[in-house]
Design a protein around this motif. Structure first.
Motif, PDB file in Angstrom:
ATOM      1  N   VAL A 105       0.851  -1.188   0.000  1.00 14.55           N
ATOM      2  CA  VAL A 105       0.000   0.000   0.000  1.00 14.55           C
ATOM      3  C   VAL A 105       0.890   1.243   0.000  1.00 14.55           C
ATOM      4  CG1 VAL A 105      -0.222  -0.013   2.524  1.00 14.55           C
ATOM      5  CG2 VAL A 105      -1.978   1.104   1.158  1.00 14.55           C
ATOM      6  N   LEU A 106       0.450   2.276  -0.733  1.00 13.12           N
ATOM      7  CA  LEU A 106       1.218   3.521  -0.731  1.00 13.12           C
ATOM      8  C   LEU A 106       1.301   4.083   0.677  1.00 13.12           C
ATOM      9  CD1 LEU A 106       0.013   5.585  -3.823  1.00 13.12           C
ATOM     10  CD2 LEU A 106       2.183   4.398  -3.537  1.00 13.12           C
ATOM     11  N   GLU A 107       2.495   4.477   1.073  1.00 12.93           N
ATOM     12  CA  GLU A 107       2.693   5.051   2.404  1.00 12.93           C
ATOM     13  C   GLU A 107       1.783   6.255   2.629  1.00 12.93           C
ATOM     14  OE1 GLU A 107       6.571   6.067   5.057  1.00 12.93           O
ATOM     15  OE2 GLU A 107       6.541   6.941   3.040  1.00 12.93           O
ATOM     16  N   LYS A 108       1.591   7.069   1.617  1.00  8.22           N
ATOM     17  CA  LYS A 108       0.796   8.281   1.792  1.00  8.22           C
ATOM     18  C   LYS A 108      -0.710   8.058   1.621  1.00  8.22           C
ATOM     19  CE  LYS A 108       0.878  11.288  -1.851  1.00  8.22           C
ATOM     20  NZ  LYS A 108       1.510  12.298  -2.698  1.00  8.22           N
ATOM     21  N   ASN A 109      -1.139   6.826   1.389  1.00 10.26           N
ATOM     22  CA  ASN A 109      -2.562   6.521   1.242  1.00 10.26           C
ATOM     23  C   ASN A 109      -3.150   6.169   2.613  1.00 10.26           C
ATOM     24  OD1 ASN A 109      -5.126   5.748   0.504  1.00 10.26           O
ATOM     25  ND2 ASN A 109      -4.439   4.509  -1.246  1.00 10.26           N
ATOM     26  N   ALA A 110      -3.378   7.194   3.411  1.00 11.08           N
ATOM     27  CA  ALA A 110      -3.830   6.997   4.798  1.00 11.08           C
ATOM     28  C   ALA A 110      -5.163   6.263   4.874  1.00 11.08           C
ATOM     29  CB  ALA A 110      -3.925   8.341   5.508  1.00 11.08           C
ATOM     30  N   ARG A 152      -8.760  -4.215   9.576  1.00 10.27           N
ATOM     31  CA  ARG A 152      -9.016  -5.620   9.263  1.00 10.27           C
ATOM     32  C   ARG A 152      -7.870  -6.521   9.706  1.00 10.27           C
ATOM     33  NH1 ARG A 152     -11.553  -1.998   7.242  1.00 10.27           N
ATOM     34  NH2 ARG A 152     -13.745  -2.249   6.727  1.00 10.27           N
ATOM     35  N   GLY A 153      -7.007  -6.000  10.561  1.00 12.05           N
ATOM     36  CA  GLY A 153      -5.974  -6.821  11.184  1.00 12.05           C
ATOM     37  C   GLY A 153      -4.637  -6.863  10.485  1.00 12.05           C
ATOM     38  N   PHE A 154      -4.465  -6.167   9.387  1.00 14.15           N
ATOM     39  CA  PHE A 154      -3.168  -6.133   8.711  1.00 14.15           C
ATOM     40  C   PHE A 154      -2.247  -5.163   9.447  1.00 14.15           C
ATOM     41  CE2 PHE A 154      -5.640  -8.007   5.389  1.00 14.15           C
ATOM     42  CZ  PHE A 154      -4.743  -8.744   4.642  1.00 14.15           C
ATOM     43  N   ARG A 155      -0.964  -5.506   9.503  1.00 12.95           N
ATOM     44  CA  ARG A 155       0.040  -4.672  10.159  1.00 12.95           C
ATOM     45  C   ARG A 155       1.270  -4.547   9.260  1.00 12.95           C
ATOM     46  NH1 ARG A 155      -3.699  -3.184  12.469  1.00 12.95           N
ATOM     47  NH2 ARG A 155      -4.397  -3.801  14.504  1.00 12.95           N
ATOM     48  N   PRO A 156       1.934  -3.394   9.292  1.00 11.26           N
ATOM     49  CA  PRO A 156       3.174  -3.261   8.517  1.00 11.26           C
ATOM     50  C   PRO A 156       4.198  -4.279   9.003  1.00 11.26           C
ATOM     51  CG  PRO A 156       2.471  -1.126   9.409  1.00 11.26           C
ATOM     52  CD  PRO A 156       1.608  -2.178  10.040  1.00 11.26           C
ATOM     53  N   ASP A 157       4.900  -4.913   8.057  1.00  6.36           N
ATOM     54  CA  ASP A 157       5.913  -5.894   8.460  1.00  6.36           C
ATOM     55  C   ASP A 157       7.326  -5.337   8.371  1.00  6.36           C
ATOM     56  OD1 ASP A 157       6.583  -5.937   5.767  1.00  6.36           O
ATOM     57  OD2 ASP A 157       6.067  -8.039   5.453  1.00  6.36           O
ATOM     58  N   GLY A 158       7.464  -4.033   8.091  1.00  9.77           N
ATOM     59  CA  GLY A 158       8.776  -3.395   8.052  1.00  9.77           C
ATOM     60  C   GLY A 158       9.384  -3.299   6.663  1.00  9.77           C
ATOM     61  N   GLN A 159       8.843  -4.013   5.674  1.00 12.55           N
ATOM     62  CA  GLN A 159       9.382  -3.939   4.322  1.00 12.55           C
ATOM     63  C   GLN A 159       8.837  -2.715   3.597  1.00 12.55           C
ATOM     64  OE1 GLN A 159       9.601  -7.626   1.963  1.00 12.55           O
ATOM     65  NE2 GLN A 159       8.632  -8.621   3.737  1.00 12.55           N
ATOM     66  N   VAL A 188       6.771   5.630  -2.016  1.00 11.66           N
ATOM     67  CA  VAL A 188       7.093   4.518  -1.122  1.00 11.66           C
ATOM     68  C   VAL A 188       5.834   3.688  -0.883  1.00 11.66           C
ATOM     69  CG1 VAL A 188       7.836   3.897   1.224  1.00 11.66           C
ATOM     70  CG2 VAL A 188       8.950   5.785   0.010  1.00 11.66           C
ATOM     71  N   GLN A 189       5.983   2.384  -1.010  1.00  9.21           N
ATOM     72  CA  GLN A 189       4.934   1.447  -0.617  1.00  9.21           C
ATOM     73  C   GLN A 189       5.401   0.698   0.620  1.00  9.21           C
ATOM     74  OE1 GLN A 189       4.291  -1.100  -4.067  1.00  9.21           O
ATOM     75  NE2 GLN A 189       2.380  -0.035  -4.509  1.00  9.21           N
ATOM     76  N   LEU A 190       4.457   0.415   1.490  1.00  6.56           N
ATOM     77  CA  LEU A 190       4.711  -0.378   2.690  1.00  6.56           C
ATOM     78  C   LEU A 190       4.067  -1.738   2.509  1.00  6.56           C
ATOM     79  CD1 LEU A 190       3.743   2.313   5.362  1.00  6.56           C
ATOM     80  CD2 LEU A 190       6.017   1.852   4.387  1.00  6.56           C
ATOM     81  N   ARG A 191       4.743  -2.767   3.017  1.00  4.64           N
ATOM     82  CA  ARG A 191       4.138  -4.107   2.964  1.00  4.64           C
ATOM     83  C   ARG A 191       3.418  -4.366   4.278  1.00  4.64           C
ATOM     84  NH1 ARG A 191       4.588  -9.539   3.804  1.00  4.64           N
ATOM     85  NH2 ARG A 191       3.921 -10.836   2.061  1.00  4.64           N
ATOM     86  N   TYR A 192       2.191  -4.825   4.158  1.00  2.00           N
ATOM     87  CA  TYR A 192       1.368  -5.209   5.292  1.00  2.00           C
ATOM     88  C   TYR A 192       1.165  -6.713   5.253  1.00  2.00           C
ATOM     89  CZ  TYR A 192      -0.156  -0.525   6.806  1.00  2.00           C
ATOM     90  OH  TYR A 192      -0.219   0.738   7.315  1.00  2.00           O
ATOM     91  N   GLU A 193       0.936  -7.285   6.431  1.00  2.00           N
ATOM     92  CA  GLU A 193       0.768  -8.737   6.518  1.00  2.00           C
ATOM     93  C   GLU A 193      -0.254  -9.076   7.596  1.00  2.00           C
ATOM     94  OE1 GLU A 193       4.196 -11.698   5.920  1.00  2.00           O
ATOM     95  OE2 GLU A 193       3.980 -11.532   8.084  1.00  2.00           O
ATOM     96  N   LYS A 194      -0.900 -10.212   7.415  1.00  2.00           N
ATOM     97  CA  LYS A 194      -1.872 -10.696   8.394  1.00  2.00           C
ATOM     98  C   LYS A 194      -1.877 -12.219   8.355  1.00  2.00           C
ATOM     99  CE  LYS A 194      -6.787 -10.810   9.461  1.00  2.00           C
ATOM    100  NZ  LYS A 194      -8.124 -10.290   9.159  1.00  2.00           N
TER     101      LYS A 194
END
Length: 170
Positions: A128-133, A142-149, A160-166
């Motif tokens: 997801v785009l970092e700036k897409n709040a 929905r329980g997804f959290r950034p995984d640091g990537q 910048v895109q952030l990776r989320y994981e669940k």
């Protein structure tokens, strides 16, 4: 008021409608986040060409959300490539703006998570785009959290895109 909403796998015959849906929903999602000159290049025609090829060749697992028999949203999944992998991915989840706020994105997400679970996935990732709040809040609720990537993507400019994981519940 919304009447009947149905989620079904996209078929090769859906290429035209899905391409139009992809372009319109992409514009809705990124209208104020991405440069206009980049968005102007995202057209129904170029999306339709890609959809026709991918759906014909079964290259992706995509489902469409139909509201009153009209395309309103879609989800695409990246399924594990080999039997050793337990990670699935949500590669796209978009709704047309007029359907935002009706819990239809939640329904699409649930449908996709269930397909990943059926395929033996234990985790689901997405970018997801970092700036897409707004999108980040949607995924976090929905329980997804950034995984640091992180990764940088070009969308007219560098973003910048952030990776989320669940974890997927069994």
């Amino acid at each position: 008021m919304l009447k009947a909403a149905v989620i079904r796998q996209a078929l090769p015959a859906d290429w035209f409608e899905l391409g139009e849906l992809q372009a319109r929903s992409y514009h809705d999602a990124y209208r104020r986040l991405l440069p206009n000159d980049f968005l102007s290049k995202v057209t129904a025609e170029n999306r339709q060409a890609g959809c026709r090829e991918r759906l014909r060749d079964n290259q992706e697992y995509t489902a469409m959300l139909l509201v009153d028999n009209r395309a309103a949203g879609y989800i695409s999944l990246g399924l594990p490539i080999d039997a050793r992998s337990e990670d699935g991915e949500i590669t796209a989840l978009y709704l047309l703006r007029e359907y935002w706020g009706h819990k239809l994105g939640t329904r699409l997400m649930g449908w996709g998570m269930e397909r990943l679970r059926e395929r033996g996935c234990t985790t689901a990732g997405l970018w997801v785009l970092e700036k897409n709040a707004g999108a980040r809040r949607f995924y976090e609720r929905r329980g997804f959290r950034p995984d640091g990537q992180q990764r940088v993507v070009m969308r007219g400019d560098a973003f910048v895109q952030l990776r989320y994981e669940k974890e997927i519940e069994a």
